[in-house]
Design an enzyme around this catalytic site. Sequence first.
Site, PDB file in Angstrom:
ATOM      1  N   LYS A 100       0.839  -1.201   0.000  1.00  0.00           N
ATOM      2  CA  LYS A 100       0.000   0.000   0.000  1.00  0.00           C
ATOM      3  C   LYS A 100       0.875   1.252   0.000  1.00  0.00           C
ATOM      4  O   LYS A 100       2.042   1.216   0.417  1.00  0.00           O
ATOM      5  CB  LYS A 100      -0.874   0.030   1.264  1.00  0.00           C
ATOM      6  CG  LYS A 100      -1.941  -1.041   1.348  1.00  0.00           C
ATOM      7  CD  LYS A 100      -2.688  -0.934   2.662  1.00  0.00           C
ATOM      8  CE  LYS A 100      -3.747  -2.004   2.793  1.00  0.00           C
ATOM      9  NZ  LYS A 100      -4.887  -1.796   1.881  1.00  0.00           N
ATOM     10  N   ARG A 122     -10.513 -11.492   1.668  1.00  0.00           N
ATOM     11  CA  ARG A 122     -11.382 -12.537   1.106  1.00  0.00           C
ATOM     12  C   ARG A 122     -10.703 -13.911   1.167  1.00  0.00           C
ATOM     13  O   ARG A 122     -11.379 -14.935   1.280  1.00  0.00           O
ATOM     14  CB  ARG A 122     -11.768 -12.172  -0.327  1.00  0.00           C
ATOM     15  CG  ARG A 122     -10.635 -12.115  -1.319  1.00  0.00           C
ATOM     16  CD  ARG A 122     -10.942 -11.253  -2.530  1.00  0.00           C
ATOM     17  NE  ARG A 122     -10.975  -9.836  -2.192  1.00  0.00           N
ATOM     18  CZ  ARG A 122     -11.234  -8.857  -3.058  1.00  0.00           C
ATOM     19  NH1 ARG A 122     -11.498  -9.148  -4.325  1.00  0.00           N
ATOM     20  NH2 ARG A 122     -11.253  -7.606  -2.666  1.00  0.00           N
TER      21      ARG A 122
END
Length: 499
Positions: A275, A349
Amino acid sequence: MNISFATPSVPTSGALIVGVLEGGKLTPSAASLNKTTQGALERAIDANAFSGKRGELLDVVAPAGVNNSRVLMVGMGAPAKLTEKDLQDIGGNIAAHLTRVREQKAAVLMDKLRGGKQAAERAANAGFGAILRSYRFERYKTKQKAEDKPSLKEIRFHLDNPAAAKRAFQRLEKVADGVFMTRDLASEPANILYPKSFAAEGKKLTKLGLKVQVLGEKEMQKLGMGSLLGVAQGSAHEPQMLVMQWQGAPNAKDKAPLAFVGKGVTFDTGGISLKPAGGMEDMKWDMGGAGAVVGLMKALAGRKAKVNAVGVCGLVENMPSGTAQRPGDVVTSMAGLTIEVLNTDAEGRLVLADALWYTQEKFKPKLIVDLATLTGAIIISLGHENAGLFSNDDKLSEQLTKAGKEVGEEVWRLPMSAAYDKLIDCDIADMKNISGGRAGGSITAAQFLQRFIKDGTPWAHLDIAGTAWTSKDKPTVPKGGTGFGVRLLNTLVSKYYEK
């Protein structure tokens, strides 16, 4: 801060709080104080265009005729229209104002009002709101000026039936305990809260009667949780699976539990798909879903909910290192489905895939609700006002929507379909963990999760990326970790599933 309840009286010290109805109409207690102060309250209302609208506050400091420090008038609107949430917001606003003006104690004079809720229920909900707003996370502050420390120690509600108010409040107070635990977990820095220390916090709930089990890396390897373990392999911290069971309805004909599953990424760097540096410190709250599950289980056990429930949290840290999974790796989930990991920052996920499958295999639940700070795309879609709701079941979706409105933790349902599902089909594996484009990012993430839900199992996914943390104060939620999901799911349980 202590919330207490007492018989009707007018204390002669501290702050007095009285209600004002729509149109500036004084309640009986306010009218009595107005007479004692020779019309000071009516003059203040006229001078400030105070209408008694719900949520308004008007402070009259040290009015002549009373020894109290102030009289705080609270707008109530029409009593018949006051909801539990309205009353909680009123309580939160009272607590925030009294804290701001450095009061130490206050008395709320409750009146019998035509229409609407009884005084005991109004007092309990206002007290609940005040407690929720009083939350502060300051355990790492070693030096504080006296004026920065909270001054408010007690709010006492005076009414005809204090025992009834106390009983109602005690139930709500257990929910507040759960909310506070979730806020604490979200607020902890990642050097303090990592998978093992998070699981240790969950173990403490055995004191409330929960059965708690923690799976380590070896146990998860035996179960074939390659999807979750792939996320964790770049970190020095071993992953954990926290499993909490509450048997509140042991004699129920249908003993299948309600299941709640949380994403618990205690820090998310993005892994190899790193990130940007700006704002990365906020990624300590990427465990908000798991935090909400722990808080909910504490609330259910604390108030002795008559329901069977299980909470499962997949706990990992997502770090870049020489052992971290790479974009392009293929992992095999517990369900046997293979996943090409195109972006290591789409890790939540992958964690939930194995947690959801394990929950179904182990507990065969009546329904599953999962919570996750899953996608930034949901913030683009819904801002910070609603969590995203995705589901395979209309009934469960409607129940969650109604419960969310009732407590002020609102959700908005987004579509799912075969057309979206095709976007995560993959050339070399059963699926890929991103669709490859920016369009519909929250939806394709939900489609990914749905592939790990067995046919016939009612399921809902709550994407709480925009609601798990707030940068501004709200009536019952101070700036910081919100505890979103605890009150929502507690209401879902109590309203629709509790015996």
